[in-house]
Scaffold this motif. Sequence first.
Motif, PDB file in Angstrom:
ATOM      1  N   LEU A 166     -57.226  -2.104 -15.958  1.00 52.03           N
ATOM      2  CA  LEU A 166     -56.230  -3.030 -15.426  1.00 52.03           C
ATOM      3  C   LEU A 166     -56.415  -3.265 -13.936  1.00 52.03           C
ATOM      4  N   LEU A 167     -56.626  -2.182 -13.219  1.00 51.55           N
ATOM      5  CA  LEU A 167     -56.815  -2.296 -11.769  1.00 51.55           C
ATOM      6  C   LEU A 167     -58.051  -3.135 -11.453  1.00 51.55           C
ATOM      7  N   ARG A 168     -59.115  -2.864 -12.175  1.00 49.47           N
ATOM      8  CA  ARG A 168     -60.357  -3.615 -11.970  1.00 49.47           C
ATOM      9  C   ARG A 168     -60.116  -5.103 -12.166  1.00 49.47           C
ATOM     10  N   GLU A 169     -59.430  -5.402 -13.265  1.00 49.50           N
ATOM     11  CA  GLU A 169     -59.136  -6.796 -13.566  1.00 49.50           C
ATOM     12  C   GLU A 169     -58.364  -7.450 -12.419  1.00 49.50           C
ATOM     13  N   GLN A 170     -57.341  -6.733 -11.954  1.00 48.66           N
ATOM     14  CA  GLN A 170     -56.509  -7.265 -10.873  1.00 48.66           C
ATOM     15  C   GLN A 170     -57.329  -7.491  -9.607  1.00 48.66           C
ATOM     16  N   ILE A 171     -58.183  -6.536  -9.305  1.00 49.36           N
ATOM     17  CA  ILE A 171     -59.001  -6.659  -8.095  1.00 49.36           C
ATOM     18  C   ILE A 171     -59.937  -7.851  -8.218  1.00 49.36           C
ATOM     19  N   LEU A 172     -60.596  -7.961  -9.373  1.00 47.02           N
ATOM     20  CA  LEU A 172     -61.575  -9.034  -9.546  1.00 47.02           C
ATOM     21  C   LEU A 172     -60.906 -10.399  -9.647  1.00 47.02           C
ATOM     22  N   LYS A 173     -59.636 -10.390 -10.026  1.00 47.88           N
ATOM     23  CA  LYS A 173     -58.903 -11.655 -10.087  1.00 47.88           C
ATOM     24  C   LYS A 173     -58.425 -12.064  -8.707  1.00 47.88           C
ATOM     25  N   GLY A 174     -58.530 -11.135  -7.752  1.00 51.71           N
ATOM     26  CA  GLY A 174     -58.090 -11.458  -6.402  1.00 51.71           C
ATOM     27  C   GLY A 174     -56.639 -11.105  -6.155  1.00 51.71           C
ATOM     28  N   ARG A 175     -56.032 -10.427  -7.151  1.00 45.29           N
ATOM     29  CA  ARG A 175     -54.634 -10.022  -6.991  1.00 45.29           C
ATOM     30  C   ARG A 175     -54.474  -9.063  -5.811  1.00 45.29           C
ATOM     31  N   PHE A 176     -55.481  -8.193  -5.620  1.00 40.81           N
ATOM     32  CA  PHE A 176     -55.523  -7.332  -4.442  1.00 40.81           C
ATOM     33  C   PHE A 176     -56.676  -7.781  -3.557  1.00 40.81           C
ATOM     34  N   ALA A 177     -56.381  -8.267  -2.398  1.00 40.42           N
ATOM     35  CA  ALA A 177     -57.424  -8.746  -1.500  1.00 40.42           C
ATOM     36  C   ALA A 177     -58.218  -7.564  -0.960  1.00 40.42           C
ATOM     37  N   PRO A 178     -59.479  -7.793  -0.579  1.00 44.04           N
ATOM     38  CA  PRO A 178     -60.275  -6.732   0.051  1.00 44.04           C
ATOM     39  C   PRO A 178     -59.551  -6.152   1.252  1.00 44.04           C
ATOM     40  N   GLY A 179     -59.605  -4.838   1.374  1.00 43.01           N
ATOM     41  CA  GLY A 179     -58.938  -4.169   2.478  1.00 43.01           C
ATOM     42  C   GLY A 179     -57.544  -3.678   2.130  1.00 43.01           C
ATOM     43  N   THR A 180     -56.975  -4.210   1.058  1.00 46.70           N
ATOM     44  CA  THR A 180     -55.644  -3.781   0.648  1.00 46.70           C
ATOM     45  C   THR A 180     -55.637  -2.293   0.315  1.00 46.70           C
ATOM     46  N   ARG A 181     -54.675  -1.596   0.887  1.00 46.55           N
ATOM     47  CA  ARG A 181     -54.572  -0.178   0.568  1.00 46.55           C
ATOM     48  C   ARG A 181     -53.974   0.000  -0.819  1.00 46.55           C
ATOM     49  N   LEU A 182     -54.492   0.973  -1.537  1.00 45.99           N
ATOM     50  CA  LEU A 182     -54.000   1.257  -2.880  1.00 45.99           C
ATOM     51  C   LEU A 182     -53.307   2.617  -2.863  1.00 45.99           C
ATOM     52  N   LEU A 183     -51.996   2.593  -2.760  1.00 46.51           N
ATOM     53  CA  LEU A 183     -51.237   3.839  -2.695  1.00 46.51           C
ATOM     54  C   LEU A 183     -51.016   4.403  -4.087  1.00 46.51           C
ATOM     55  N   GLU A 184     -51.288   5.684  -4.208  1.00 47.24           N
ATOM     56  CA  GLU A 184     -51.200   6.312  -5.522  1.00 47.24           C
ATOM     57  C   GLU A 184     -49.789   6.241  -6.088  1.00 47.24           C
ATOM     58  N   VAL A 185     -48.805   6.526  -5.263  1.00 46.06           N
ATOM     59  CA  VAL A 185     -47.423   6.540  -5.770  1.00 46.06           C
ATOM     60  C   VAL A 185     -47.006   5.155  -6.261  1.00 46.06           C
ATOM     61  N   ASP A 186     -47.351   4.137  -5.493  1.00 46.83           N
ATOM     62  CA  ASP A 186     -46.984   2.778  -5.886  1.00 46.83           C
ATOM     63  C   ASP A 186     -47.606   2.406  -7.220  1.00 46.83           C
ATOM     64  N   LEU A 187     -48.913   2.665  -7.324  1.00 45.70           N
ATOM     65  CA  LEU A 187     -49.612   2.325  -8.556  1.00 45.70           C
ATOM     66  C   LEU A 187     -49.055   3.125  -9.726  1.00 45.70           C
ATOM     67  N   ALA A 188     -48.754   4.402  -9.458  1.00 44.53           N
ATOM     68  CA  ALA A 188     -48.203   5.245 -10.519  1.00 44.53           C
ATOM     69  C   ALA A 188     -46.893   4.648 -11.027  1.00 44.53           C
ATOM     70  N   ALA A 189     -46.063   4.216 -10.094  1.00 44.73           N
ATOM     71  CA  ALA A 189     -44.792   3.614 -10.475  1.00 44.73           C
ATOM     72  C   ALA A 189     -45.030   2.307 -11.242  1.00 44.73           C
ATOM     73  N   GLN A 190     -45.977   1.510 -10.742  1.00 42.15           N
ATOM     74  CA  GLN A 190     -46.247   0.208 -11.340  1.00 42.15           C
ATOM     75  C   GLN A 190     -46.726   0.344 -12.780  1.00 42.15           C
ATOM     76  N   PHE A 191     -47.579   1.334 -13.043  1.00 41.30           N
ATOM     77  CA  PHE A 191     -48.138   1.502 -14.378  1.00 41.30           C
ATOM     78  C   PHE A 191     -47.338   2.506 -15.207  1.00 41.30           C
ATOM     79  N   SER A 192     -46.297   3.064 -14.626  1.00 36.60           N
ATOM     80  CA  SER A 192     -45.518   4.112 -15.301  1.00 36.60           C
ATOM     81  C   SER A 192     -46.416   5.271 -15.726  1.00 36.60           C
ATOM     82  N   LEU A 193     -47.239   5.712 -14.803  1.00 37.24           N
ATOM     83  CA  LEU A 193     -48.116   6.844 -15.078  1.00 37.24           C
ATOM     84  C   LEU A 193     -47.972   7.864 -13.961  1.00 37.24           C
ATOM     85  N   SER A 194     -48.543   9.021 -14.193  1.00 38.75           N
ATOM     86  CA  SER A 194     -48.464  10.032 -13.152  1.00 38.75           C
ATOM     87  C   SER A 194     -49.529   9.772 -12.079  1.00 38.75           C
TER      88      SER A 194
END
Lengths: 230, 230
Positions: free
Chosen positions: B20-48
């Motif tokens: 999912l993350l790969r897809e989002q990155i390649l779609k341009g959803r996350f621009a280059p340089g964007t920080r990827l915070l673990e807690v945020d992503l964990a919350a977003q995907f409902s994962l640990s």
Amino acid sequence: MTQPSLTITPRSLDMQAADLLREQILKGRFAPGTRLLEVDLAAQFSLSRGTIRSALQQLTHEGLVVQSPYRGCAVCSLSSQDAWELYTLRQALESLAARLACDQITPQRVQALQSGLEALARAAEHQSWQELADADFVLHQEIVAISAHRRLQAQYRIVEQQIRLYIMASNALRPNLTQIVAEHQQLVAAIVSGNAELAAQVAKDHNSDGAMLVEQLRQIERHTEKQAEN
Amino acid sequence: MTQPSLTITPRSLDMQAADLLREQILKGRFAPGTRLLEVDLAAQFSLSRGTIRSALQQLTHEGLVVQSPYRGCAVCSLSSQDAWELYTLRQALESLAARLACDQITPQRVQALQSGLEALARAAEHQSWQELADADFVLHQEIVAISAHRRLQAQYRIVEQQIRLYIMASNALRPNLTQIVAEHQQLVAAIVSGNAELAAQVAKDHNSDGAMLVEQLRQIERHTEKQAEN
DNA sequence: AACCTGTAGATTGTTGACAATCAGCAAAGA
DNA sequence: TCTTTGCTGATTGTCAACAATCTACAGGTT
């Protein structure tokens, strides 16, 4: 080549564990096919399973370890198909490195290549295959470093590592020593000359004993297959 | 090419997250340089966080994410050096793939290549650069698949992915459509002919617009540098 | 004003416990 | 006897809490 860094590099535990494991695998401490149980490794290194897991993932990406879901990790086993893949890939990468190195060559780097050649020649004189393999590795590493291509460098390292695993395990490869030295002298000469196309060509044609190892492994494979039938 | 597998593949959560993350990155959803915070992503995907961590490590190995100790992950930023590396590496890999594909060619695979070419031609007719990029990707993927070289395939995928990231971000590359199509026809013809050396040569010389993109990025880089000075 | 220093909040690194899944074996049925 | 089915121990997958480290800012010193 690599300047001695005084800056201490903070290396996370998982990477340290990966380094140790890699070393052990490449030393033959864990034979190909050996299962790598997370709990055992965790106990051995006095680390938690999660950290070991991360290290194993790292080594999986380096191609030294294979992973299957819910069944764990094992040291990568060797097939002739894999050997063929590694040698063809290595040829392509070395060819590119040689071509690029031509554009980056400096007197200092020529010197580094020359001393690499000398080490290789010494190893051939001593008839030490271990020493030869090491010298070969150092020389090619140097060429790749000169190419100033980080991705190429990383990729080459991975391929080279896997090849070492194969040589280690098959205990094969008794090549013609003088021919090896001659081939390398030719390659370095081509790079130093600055003729990129020539260097690429020489690098591509250079690795004649790769085919030999592949063939050897194919035969071993057929042999063990026949044994398995009985 | 790929038969529809009825076997449901159990895919661990970390790999799904990586997909999912790969897809989002390649779609341009996350621009280059964007920080990827673990807690945020964990919350977003409902994962640990641990699971997300594993996914990020995966993407780091694929070159889409960079990681620095205790400072976390960010979408890979682009420099002209990186673009140069990707294009030179891609050329070498495609050349190898073309050479190997010659030995593995079958009528069925010729058919696959032909339909790939047709898709490319259609894209050129529509003047859709997105469609062209996709068709280009599919065709090259097919060539690499024919080569029957797993490591080459994996490596090519990674390089291609990163190139897509670059094209995405720089929003550049408006190449000559008819030339692109002609070049690909030439390449496929060489592979179908079975002449390995010719195919390798054509593949190597093929990627003329790569140099263009590298040059373009160099100029953008110089421009932003000058702006940074002010 | 410029520079050092220490503290606070945020973020990653690491751990141990719990849940899900697998391989092998034993018992029941054909 | 052979196959199937349900356990059981072992092992991996996932999680949430704790420790280590970084960045930024406030306060003091020269």
